[in-house]
Design a protein around this motif. Structure first.
Motif, PDB file in Angstrom:
ATOM      1  N   GLU A 250       0.892  -1.155   0.043  1.00  0.00           N
ATOM      2  CA  GLU A 250      -0.187   0.113  -0.090  1.00  0.00           C
ATOM      3  C   GLU A 250       0.844   1.312  -0.117  1.00  0.00           C
ATOM      4  O   GLU A 250       0.448   2.283  -0.653  1.00  0.00           O
TER       5      GLU A 250
ATOM      6  N   THR B 141      -5.876  -2.445  -2.587  1.00  0.00           N
ATOM      7  CA  THR B 141      -6.265  -2.161  -1.406  1.00  0.00           C
ATOM      8  C   THR B 141      -6.713  -3.521  -0.592  1.00  0.00           C
ATOM      9  O   THR B 141      -6.948  -4.595  -1.481  1.00  0.00           O
TER      10      THR B 141
ATOM     11  N   PHE C 263     -13.872  -1.634   1.614  1.00  0.00           N
ATOM     12  CA  PHE C 263     -12.214  -1.252   1.823  1.00  0.00           C
ATOM     13  C   PHE C 263     -11.756  -1.308   3.532  1.00  0.00           C
ATOM     14  O   PHE C 263     -12.430  -0.631   4.055  1.00  0.00           O
TER      15      PHE C 263
ATOM     16  N   PHE D  62      -8.831  -0.378   5.976  1.00  0.00           N
ATOM     17  CA  PHE D  62      -7.533   0.558   6.094  1.00  0.00           C
ATOM     18  C   PHE D  62      -6.964   0.305   7.615  1.00  0.00           C
ATOM     19  O   PHE D  62      -6.123   1.110   8.072  1.00  0.00           O
TER      20      PHE D  62
ATOM     21  N   HIS E 105      -3.680   5.063   3.801  1.00  0.00           N
ATOM     22  CA  HIS E 105      -3.969   4.422   2.273  1.00  0.00           C
ATOM     23  C   HIS E 105      -5.387   4.837   1.867  1.00  0.00           C
ATOM     24  O   HIS E 105      -5.630   4.929   0.779  1.00  0.00           O
TER      25      HIS E 105
ATOM     26  N   VAL F 250      -6.826   5.882  -1.956  1.00  0.00           N
ATOM     27  CA  VAL F 250      -7.805   4.963  -2.712  1.00  0.00           C
ATOM     28  C   VAL F 250      -8.730   6.011  -3.181  1.00  0.00           C
ATOM     29  O   VAL F 250      -8.992   5.887  -4.246  1.00  0.00           O
TER      30      VAL F 250
END
Length: 170
Positions: A42, A120, A141, A143, A149, A153
């Protein structure tokens, strides 16, 4: 009780884009075996996208060496996506893996629209099967191991959708 002085919207509330009309390539999906192993991949992606956004050479990276600890790859198609997640269409032959894993590593190669792929971690939050026996996988997603990150994204998703929309409107 007191009201907060300031409120910020969560980055997961970024716009959600229906991409069915846009011609996107398939997304590569791997079951993620060790979530902590995503940080290096990432971070490399963040640096490459920052260089692209600033107009600097972003350099090609060896994608295979940047893979976190993952299982066997399968492909899916993107139905919708936003800064907080994506809806993926998975063919029946590959859908069995959705019942065995909950955490996945995604890589969406977008060619000229964005030379830096979107990569991701994604958590499977729901699945349903359509009339053709394809599975719709709702992915959020995640994180958790690299919160920074999330902004990358969200920026990449917006960049790609705007680029593809402008190309198709010409």
């Amino acid at each position: 009780l007191a009201l907060p002085e300031r409120v910020e919207r969560c980055l997961r509330r970024h716009a959600r884009y229906e991409v069915g009309a846009l011609a996107l390539p398939p997304v590569d999906v791997w079951p993620l075996l060790d979530p902590k192993s995503v940080v290096a991949a990432e971070r490399a992606n963040e640096l490459a996208f920052a260089a692209l956004a600033e107009g600097r050479a972003h350099g090609a990276s060896d994608e295979e060496s940047l893979l976190p600890n993952v299982g066997p790859k399968f492909t899916a198609h993107v139905a919708n996506m936003g800064g907080g997640g994506a809806g993926l269409i998975v063919e029946p032959a590959q859908a069995g893996i959705l019942s065995r894993h909950r955490l996945f590593w995604l890589r969406l190669e977008l060619g000229d629209a964005c030379p830096v792929p979107i990569v991701t971690t994604a958590k499977l939050v729901h699945v349903h099967i359509d009339s053709t026996q394809r599975s719709y996988a709702g992915m959020s997603f995640d994180f958790s191991f690299n919160p920074g990150h999330q902004r990358t994204v969200a920026s990449q998703v917006e960049w790609v959708v705007r680029s593809l929309e402008s190309r198709q409107s010409r």
